[in-house]
Design a protein around this motif. Structure first.
Motif, PDB file in Angstrom:
ATOM      1  N   TYR A 110       0.987  -1.227   0.148  1.00 56.42           N
ATOM      2  CA  TYR A 110       0.054   0.018   0.179  1.00 56.42           C
ATOM      3  C   TYR A 110       0.857   1.225   0.266  1.00 56.42           C
ATOM      4  CZ  TYR A 110      -3.766   3.220   1.142  1.00 56.42           C
ATOM      5  OH  TYR A 110      -4.804   4.089   1.264  1.00 56.42           O
ATOM      6  N   THR A 111       1.962   1.372   0.831  1.00 54.43           N
ATOM      7  CA  THR A 111       2.913   2.556   0.658  1.00 54.43           C
ATOM      8  C   THR A 111       3.341   2.675  -0.349  1.00 54.43           C
ATOM      9  OG1 THR A 111       3.357   1.818   3.049  1.00 54.43           O
ATOM     10  CG2 THR A 111       4.976   3.268   1.954  1.00 54.43           C
TER      11      THR A 111
ATOM     12  N   TRP B 281       2.210   1.681  -3.419  1.00 52.58           N
ATOM     13  CA  TRP B 281       1.032   1.984  -4.192  1.00 52.58           C
ATOM     14  C   TRP B 281       0.561   3.356  -4.268  1.00 52.58           C
ATOM     15  CZ3 TRP B 281      -4.039   3.685  -4.005  1.00 52.58           C
ATOM     16  CH2 TRP B 281      -4.640   3.517  -4.995  1.00 52.58           C
ATOM     17  N   ILE B 282       0.533   3.986  -2.912  1.00 54.84           N
ATOM     18  CA  ILE B 282       0.080   5.190  -2.695  1.00 54.84           C
ATOM     19  C   ILE B 282       1.398   6.246  -3.288  1.00 54.84           C
ATOM     20  CG2 ILE B 282       0.026   7.087  -0.952  1.00 54.84           C
ATOM     21  CD1 ILE B 282      -2.567   5.906  -1.432  1.00 54.84           C
TER      22      ILE B 282
ATOM     23  N   LYS C 193       0.633   9.096  -6.014  1.00 59.81           N
ATOM     24  CA  LYS C 193       0.999  10.342  -5.873  1.00 59.81           C
ATOM     25  C   LYS C 193       1.905  11.071  -6.658  1.00 59.81           C
ATOM     26  CE  LYS C 193       2.426  13.611  -2.003  1.00 59.81           C
ATOM     27  NZ  LYS C 193       2.790  13.430  -0.458  1.00 59.81           N
TER      28      LYS C 193
ATOM     29  N   TYR D 298      -4.315  -2.563  -7.173  1.00 59.16           N
ATOM     30  CA  TYR D 298      -4.734  -2.301  -5.831  1.00 59.16           C
ATOM     31  C   TYR D 298      -5.779  -3.547  -5.296  1.00 59.16           C
ATOM     32  CZ  TYR D 298      -6.414  -0.072  -1.533  1.00 59.16           C
ATOM     33  OH  TYR D 298      -7.056   0.260  -0.487  1.00 59.16           O
TER      34      TYR D 298
ATOM     35  N   GLU E 180      -8.243   7.764   7.835  1.00 59.27           N
ATOM     36  CA  GLU E 180      -8.790   6.955   6.905  1.00 59.27           C
ATOM     37  C   GLU E 180      -9.937   5.981   7.776  1.00 59.27           C
ATOM     38  OE1 GLU E 180      -5.656   5.288   3.628  1.00 59.27           O
ATOM     39  OE2 GLU E 180      -4.997   4.885   5.873  1.00 59.27           O
TER      40      GLU E 180
ATOM     41  N   TYR F 276      -7.437   9.365  -2.136  1.00 58.41           N
ATOM     42  CA  TYR F 276      -6.846   8.394  -1.611  1.00 58.41           C
ATOM     43  C   TYR F 276      -5.342   9.008  -1.110  1.00 58.41           C
ATOM     44  CZ  TYR F 276      -9.385   4.071  -3.000  1.00 58.41           C
ATOM     45  OH  TYR F 276     -10.350   2.958  -2.913  1.00 58.41           O
ATOM     46  N   VAL F 277      -4.709   9.748  -1.759  1.00 63.29           N
ATOM     47  CA  VAL F 277      -3.471  10.397  -1.440  1.00 63.29           C
ATOM     48  C   VAL F 277      -3.569  11.388  -0.445  1.00 63.29           C
ATOM     49  CG1 VAL F 277      -1.718  11.918  -2.424  1.00 63.29           C
ATOM     50  CG2 VAL F 277      -2.413  10.099  -3.879  1.00 63.29           C
TER      51      VAL F 277
ATOM     52  N   TRP G  96      -2.815  10.942   3.076  1.00 57.60           N
ATOM     53  CA  TRP G  96      -1.504  10.548   3.649  1.00 57.60           C
ATOM     54  C   TRP G  96      -0.520  11.845   3.353  1.00 57.60           C
ATOM     55  CZ3 TRP G  96       0.019   6.103   6.335  1.00 57.60           C
ATOM     56  CH2 TRP G  96      -0.675   5.456   6.222  1.00 57.60           C
TER      57      TRP G  96
END
Length: 260
Positions: A19-20, A22-23, A27, A62, A87, A240-241, A244
């Protein structure tokens, strides 16, 4: 209790690492490309189509990774310690609620309800405003997005409670079987078989919830023209971005606000 029981079958493959990355790709690479295209005074539809395809494939990767992770260790998705506190209120059975997708789509043309747009201004959806405002591409007479979203939401109203009920039933069955086992066998009761059944049930529940998310996003993609889809996926990626964003997380952590 349910979390601790599921964790008994946990292994070392963490979805957090995927996930890290992917984000980060979303981004740093895919979102800026689409932002630059949408900032153009006359975006190239072929370029937009290519970027949308890349972005859609990124989201599908994802969802596929979520399925693999659920087979590997469903507890890390249903009880995600690695999710940040902003989240978590938006999660449903391990990931973002599918209603978020339809609500985001509805927000664009609902916001335009009071605008007057002539049919001449809807040629290929090419009447738009400066970046940061939704392009006025949602009211063309040949597109009934309101009806399409209503159909999607009707399906969600049927599927979401059904999947949630299966989750509740699985947990209730666990409690009942554990109670019966301990009453009948006491310390000699082996919980392993019961937990295995729960893990299997909850994995199936999660995968059906994830399938629903993927299906709704695919339906939205299929219902929109390239300009509408560009706006939608740009906003979805920002959603999504945004969770974070370091500045936002710092402000939240320094405040006394809690999200339950």
């Amino acid at each position: 209790m349910m979390k601790s029981l599921l964790n008994r079958f946990k292994n070392s493959h963490s979805f957090k690492d995927f996930y890290t990355d992917w984000i980060k790709t979303l981004k740093s690479t895919l979102l800026p490309l689409l932002t630059n295209s949408l900032s153009s005074s006359s975006p190239d539809p072929l370029l937009l189509s290519t970027q949308l395809d890349l972005l859609h494939k990124h989201f599908n990767s994802y969802f596929s990774a979520l399925d693999l992770a659920s087979n590997d260790d469903v507890s890390q998705l249903l009880f995600p310690d690695w999710r940040n506190p902003i989240e978590k209120p938006f999660l449903w059975l391990g990931d973002f609620h599918p209603y978020i997708f339809t609500n985001l789509l509805r927000s664009f043309f609902d916001d335009d309800d009071d605008d007057d747009v002539d049919s001449d201004e809807c040629d290929d959806g090419k009447r738009f405003h400066s970046m940061g405002k939704a392009w006025n591409v949602w009211k063309c007479p040949d597109v009934s997005l309101g009806h399409i979203v209503e159909q999607m939401e009707c399906g969600l109203r049927l599927m979401v409670p059904s999947i949630a009920a299966r989750s509740r039933d699985a947990q209730a069955a666990l409690v009942e079987k554990l109670g019966v086992g301990w009453r009948e066998k006491g310390e000699n009761f082996e919980v392993g078989e019961v937990i295995h059944e729960l893990v299997d049930d909850m994995t199936c529940v999660f995968m059906d919830a994830n399938r629903l998310r993927r299906s709704v996003l695919a339906d939205i993609m299929g219902a929109l023209n390239v300009y509408q889809a560009a706006i939608f996926f740009h906003s979805l990626a920002q959603f999504y971005v945004g969770f974070w964003d370091n500045k936002l997380l710092t402000q939240f952590n320094n405040s006394k606000l809690t999200l339950d």
